[in-house]
Design a protein around this motif. Structure first.
Motif, PDB file in Angstrom:
ATOM      1  N   ASN A   1       1.043  -1.169   0.017  1.00  0.00           N
ATOM      2  CA  ASN A   1       0.021   0.115  -0.066  1.00  0.00           C
ATOM      3  C   ASN A   1       0.902   1.298  -0.119  1.00  0.00           C
ATOM      4  OD1 ASN A   1      -2.667   1.317   0.122  1.00  0.00           O
ATOM      5  ND2 ASN A   1      -2.113   2.013   2.551  1.00  0.00           N
ATOM      6  N   ASN A   2       2.037   1.250   0.442  1.00  0.00           N
ATOM      7  CA  ASN A   2       2.822   2.395   0.614  1.00  0.00           C
ATOM      8  C   ASN A   2       3.404   2.551  -0.800  1.00  0.00           C
ATOM      9  OD1 ASN A   2       2.891   2.587   3.476  1.00  0.00           O
ATOM     10  ND2 ASN A   2       4.363   1.322   3.761  1.00  0.00           N
ATOM     11  N   TYR A   3       3.691   1.656  -1.373  1.00  0.00           N
ATOM     12  CA  TYR A   3       4.121   1.986  -2.967  1.00  0.00           C
ATOM     13  C   TYR A   3       2.866   2.470  -3.824  1.00  0.00           C
ATOM     14  CZ  TYR A   3       8.599  -0.142  -2.505  1.00  0.00           C
ATOM     15  OH  TYR A   3      10.125  -0.547  -1.864  1.00  0.00           O
ATOM     16  N   ALA A   4       1.779   1.791  -3.519  1.00  0.00           N
ATOM     17  CA  ALA A   4       0.433   2.582  -4.129  1.00  0.00           C
ATOM     18  C   ALA A   4       0.192   3.952  -3.800  1.00  0.00           C
ATOM     19  CB  ALA A   4      -0.698   1.740  -3.781  1.00  0.00           C
ATOM     20  N   LEU A   5       0.499   4.350  -2.541  1.00  0.00           N
ATOM     21  CA  LEU A   5       0.401   5.808  -2.225  1.00  0.00           C
ATOM     22  C   LEU A   5       1.517   6.362  -2.813  1.00  0.00           C
ATOM     23  CD1 LEU A   5      -0.560   5.562   1.578  1.00  0.00           C
ATOM     24  CD2 LEU A   5      -2.218   5.957  -0.304  1.00  0.00           C
ATOM     25  N   LYS A   6       2.805   6.059  -2.875  1.00  0.00           N
ATOM     26  CA  LYS A   6       3.808   6.758  -3.579  1.00  0.00           C
ATOM     27  C   LYS A   6       3.310   7.107  -5.124  1.00  0.00           C
ATOM     28  CE  LYS A   6       7.463   5.277  -0.696  1.00  0.00           C
ATOM     29  NZ  LYS A   6       8.812   4.484  -0.765  1.00  0.00           N
ATOM     30  N   GLY A   7       2.713   6.103  -5.647  1.00  0.00           N
ATOM     31  CA  GLY A   7       2.382   6.169  -7.079  1.00  0.00           C
ATOM     32  C   GLY A   7       0.855   7.106  -7.301  1.00  0.00           C
ATOM     33  N   LYS A   8       0.552   7.614  -6.081  1.00  0.00           N
ATOM     34  CA  LYS A   8      -0.873   8.008  -6.130  1.00  0.00           C
ATOM     35  C   LYS A   8      -1.905   7.475  -6.621  1.00  0.00           C
ATOM     36  CE  LYS A   8       1.110  12.882  -6.272  1.00  0.00           C
ATOM     37  NZ  LYS A   8       1.621  13.964  -7.021  1.00  0.00           N
ATOM     38  N   ARG A   9      -2.191   6.179  -6.354  1.00  0.00           N
ATOM     39  CA  ARG A   9      -3.039   5.246  -6.802  1.00  0.00           C
ATOM     40  C   ARG A   9      -3.666   4.693  -5.518  1.00  0.00           C
ATOM     41  NH1 ARG A   9      -0.669   0.963  -7.967  1.00  0.00           N
ATOM     42  NH2 ARG A   9       1.616   1.744  -7.974  1.00  0.00           N
ATOM     43  N   LYS A  10      -4.854   4.275  -5.852  1.00  0.00           N
ATOM     44  CA  LYS A  10      -5.746   3.741  -4.737  1.00  0.00           C
ATOM     45  C   LYS A  10      -6.164   2.225  -4.881  1.00  0.00           C
ATOM     46  CE  LYS A  10      -8.538   7.869  -3.714  1.00  0.00           C
ATOM     47  NZ  LYS A  10      -9.805   8.299  -3.589  1.00  0.00           N
ATOM     48  N   THR A  11      -5.338   1.553  -5.680  1.00  0.00           N
ATOM     49  CA  THR A  11      -5.350   0.170  -6.401  1.00  0.00           C
ATOM     50  C   THR A  11      -3.952  -0.578  -6.215  1.00  0.00           C
ATOM     51  OG1 THR A  11      -7.308   0.684  -7.850  1.00  0.00           O
ATOM     52  CG2 THR A  11      -6.076  -1.631  -8.020  1.00  0.00           C
ATOM     53  N   LEU A  12      -3.938  -1.578  -5.149  1.00  0.00           N
ATOM     54  CA  LEU A  12      -2.694  -2.136  -5.287  1.00  0.00           C
ATOM     55  C   LEU A  12      -2.651  -3.086  -6.415  1.00  0.00           C
ATOM     56  CD1 LEU A  12      -2.713  -3.342  -1.549  1.00  0.00           C
ATOM     57  CD2 LEU A  12      -1.644  -1.134  -2.447  1.00  0.00           C
ATOM     58  N   ASN A  13      -1.363  -3.350  -7.082  1.00  0.00           N
ATOM     59  CA  ASN A  13      -1.360  -4.105  -8.131  1.00  0.00           C
ATOM     60  C   ASN A  13      -0.065  -5.106  -7.856  1.00  0.00           C
ATOM     61  OD1 ASN A  13       1.177  -2.721  -8.688  1.00  0.00           O
ATOM     62  ND2 ASN A  13       0.065  -1.316 -10.044  1.00  0.00           N
ATOM     63  N   ALA A  14       0.282  -6.240  -8.945  1.00  0.00           N
ATOM     64  CA  ALA A  14       1.461  -6.853  -8.695  1.00  0.00           C
ATOM     65  C   ALA A  14       2.546  -6.564  -8.457  1.00  0.00           C
ATOM     66  CB  ALA A  14       1.417  -8.167  -9.809  1.00  0.00           C
ATOM     67  N   ALA A  15       2.912  -5.330  -9.102  1.00  0.00           N
ATOM     68  CA  ALA A  15       4.171  -4.718  -9.017  1.00  0.00           C
ATOM     69  C   ALA A  15       4.440  -4.197  -7.346  1.00  0.00           C
ATOM     70  CB  ALA A  15       4.221  -3.512  -9.864  1.00  0.00           C
ATOM     71  N   ASP A  16       3.350  -3.665  -6.841  1.00  0.00           N
ATOM     72  CA  ASP A  16       3.272  -3.308  -5.389  1.00  0.00           C
ATOM     73  C   ASP A  16       3.637  -4.491  -4.603  1.00  0.00           C
ATOM     74  OD1 ASP A  16       2.715  -0.611  -6.321  1.00  0.00           O
ATOM     75  OD2 ASP A  16       0.650  -1.106  -6.185  1.00  0.00           O
ATOM     76  N   VAL A  17       2.958  -5.505  -4.848  1.00  0.00           N
ATOM     77  CA  VAL A  17       3.595  -6.653  -4.043  1.00  0.00           C
ATOM     78  C   VAL A  17       4.780  -7.097  -4.082  1.00  0.00           C
ATOM     79  CG1 VAL A  17       2.944  -9.204  -3.474  1.00  0.00           C
ATOM     80  CG2 VAL A  17       1.008  -7.321  -4.195  1.00  0.00           C
ATOM     81  N   PHE A  18       5.292  -7.172  -5.400  1.00  0.00           N
ATOM     82  CA  PHE A  18       6.690  -7.616  -5.665  1.00  0.00           C
ATOM     83  C   PHE A  18       7.845  -6.650  -4.835  1.00  0.00           C
ATOM     84  CE2 PHE A  18       5.189  -9.531  -9.923  1.00  0.00           C
ATOM     85  CZ  PHE A  18       4.696 -10.472  -9.114  1.00  0.00           C
ATOM     86  N   ALA A  19       7.317  -5.331  -5.026  1.00  0.00           N
ATOM     87  CA  ALA A  19       8.345  -4.722  -4.291  1.00  0.00           C
ATOM     88  C   ALA A  19       8.284  -4.500  -2.916  1.00  0.00           C
ATOM     89  CB  ALA A  19       7.898  -2.925  -4.580  1.00  0.00           C
ATOM     90  N   ALA A  20       6.991  -4.914  -2.270  1.00  0.00           N
ATOM     91  CA  ALA A  20       6.794  -5.160  -0.878  1.00  0.00           C
ATOM     92  C   ALA A  20       7.765  -6.377  -0.365  1.00  0.00           C
ATOM     93  CB  ALA A  20       5.385  -5.198  -0.540  1.00  0.00           C
ATOM     94  N   MET A  21       7.664  -7.522  -1.386  1.00  0.00           N
ATOM     95  CA  MET A  21       8.652  -8.566  -0.830  1.00  0.00           C
ATOM     96  C   MET A  21       9.970  -8.302  -0.848  1.00  0.00           C
ATOM     97  SD  MET A  21       6.654 -11.074  -0.664  1.00  0.00           S
ATOM     98  CE  MET A  21       5.334 -10.050   0.358  1.00  0.00           C
ATOM     99  N   LYS A  22      10.548  -7.406  -1.515  1.00  0.00           N
ATOM    100  CA  LYS A  22      11.954  -7.029  -1.647  1.00  0.00           C
ATOM    101  C   LYS A  22      12.169  -6.053  -0.390  1.00  0.00           C
ATOM    102  CE  LYS A  22      15.484  -4.870  -4.623  1.00  0.00           C
ATOM    103  NZ  LYS A  22      15.608  -4.211  -5.843  1.00  0.00           N
ATOM    104  N   ASP A  23      11.226  -5.104  -0.105  1.00  0.00           N
ATOM    105  CA  ASP A  23      11.681  -4.373   1.120  1.00  0.00           C
ATOM    106  C   ASP A  23      11.472  -5.282   2.429  1.00  0.00           C
ATOM    107  OD1 ASP A  23      11.623  -2.073  -0.196  1.00  0.00           O
ATOM    108  OD2 ASP A  23       9.638  -1.405   0.289  1.00  0.00           O
ATOM    109  N   MET A  24      10.602  -6.289   2.450  1.00  0.00           N
ATOM    110  CA  MET A  24      10.404  -7.262   3.728  1.00  0.00           C
ATOM    111  C   MET A  24      11.530  -8.255   3.592  1.00  0.00           C
ATOM    112  SD  MET A  24       6.429  -7.874   3.229  1.00  0.00           S
ATOM    113  CE  MET A  24       6.312  -9.155   4.239  1.00  0.00           C
ATOM    114  N   GLU A  25      12.499  -8.112   2.737  1.00  0.00           N
ATOM    115  CA  GLU A  25      13.739  -9.197   2.708  1.00  0.00           C
ATOM    116  C   GLU A  25      13.223 -10.458   2.086  1.00  0.00           C
ATOM    117  OE1 GLU A  25      15.995  -8.604   6.038  1.00  0.00           O
ATOM    118  OE2 GLU A  25      16.802  -6.484   5.357  1.00  0.00           O
ATOM    119  N   PHE A  26      12.194 -10.779   1.538  1.00  0.00           N
ATOM    120  CA  PHE A  26      11.770 -12.208   0.986  1.00  0.00           C
ATOM    121  C   PHE A  26      11.944 -12.022  -0.470  1.00  0.00           C
ATOM    122  CE2 PHE A  26       9.268 -11.727   5.078  1.00  0.00           C
ATOM    123  CZ  PHE A  26       9.718 -12.959   5.592  1.00  0.00           C
TER     124      PHE A  26
END
Length: 201
Positions: A53-78
């Motif tokens: 969701n943080n990546y979606a907010l940075k992109g000024k979007r209200k919808t989460l997409n697959a790219a946001d989830v992949f970026a989150a996995m990288k931040d979570m060190e997964f």
């Protein structure tokens, strides 16, 4: 938002099925282990969703997409999760595409069937109209023939009337001739009688 923490837990049936597929055959899982894994999985999902969701907010979007989830996995060190997730996403998209194509094909087949039924109905209506037109023409022909027969009958009646008139005229002339002949004969008889009377005297 959930009112209780328990409402955020994943269904136990889903967790149990996943755990049974992950452990070797013959290994059992206790109730406490299922509860612990269920809570851990719920926390993982919440944390991954928050990061995406943080990546979606940075992109000024209200919808989460697959790219946001992949970026989150990288931040979570997964990062090791990214490749299998991408593979699963491709399989999911391919499956959805197949379902969509199958649905469109069914709709097309249904549309073709309805169109064919409509064409058959139009052909039946055209055939019925053609039959009705032919029946009407046949009736007109029959009526025309009946009218011609009536005209012929009237002509025959007229001819009969003419013949009767001619016969009446001929009979009248014959009667007049007979009457004239009778009168002449009577006159001749009277003349003969007068002559005879004079001779006798």
């Amino acid at each position: 938002m959930a009112e209780r923490p328990e409402d955020l837990n994943l269904p136990h049936s889903v967790i149990t099925r996943i755990m049974k597929e992950a452990v070797p055959e013959g290994v059992s899982v206790s109730k406490e282990a299922r509860n612990a894994v269920s809570k851990a999985a719920s926390v993982f999902v919440l944390y991954a969703t928050s990061c995406a969701n943080n990546y979606a907010l940075k992109g000024k979007r209200k919808t989460l997409n697959a790219a946001d989830v992949f970026a989150a996995m990288k931040d979570m060190e997964f990062e090791e999760f990214i490749e299998p997730l991408e593979k699963s996403l491709q399989e999911f998209r391919h499956e959805q595409k197949g379902k969509k194509e199958a649905s469109e094909k069914r709709k097309q087949n249904r549309s073709d069937a309805e169109k064919a039924e409509g064409e058959d109905s139009e052909q039946n209506i055209s055939s019925e109209m053609e039959d009705s037109r032919e029946d009407a023409e046949d009736e007109e022909d029959v009526e025309g023939e009946e009218g011609e027969d009536e005209d012929i009958d009237e002509d025959i009646d007229d001819e009969d009337d003419d013949e009767e008139d001619i016969d009446d005229e001929e009979d009248g002339e014959d009667v007049e001739e007979i009457e004239d002949d009778g009168e002449e004969n009577v006159g001749q008889v009277e003349d003969v009688d007068d002559d005879d009377v004079q001779e006798v005297e």
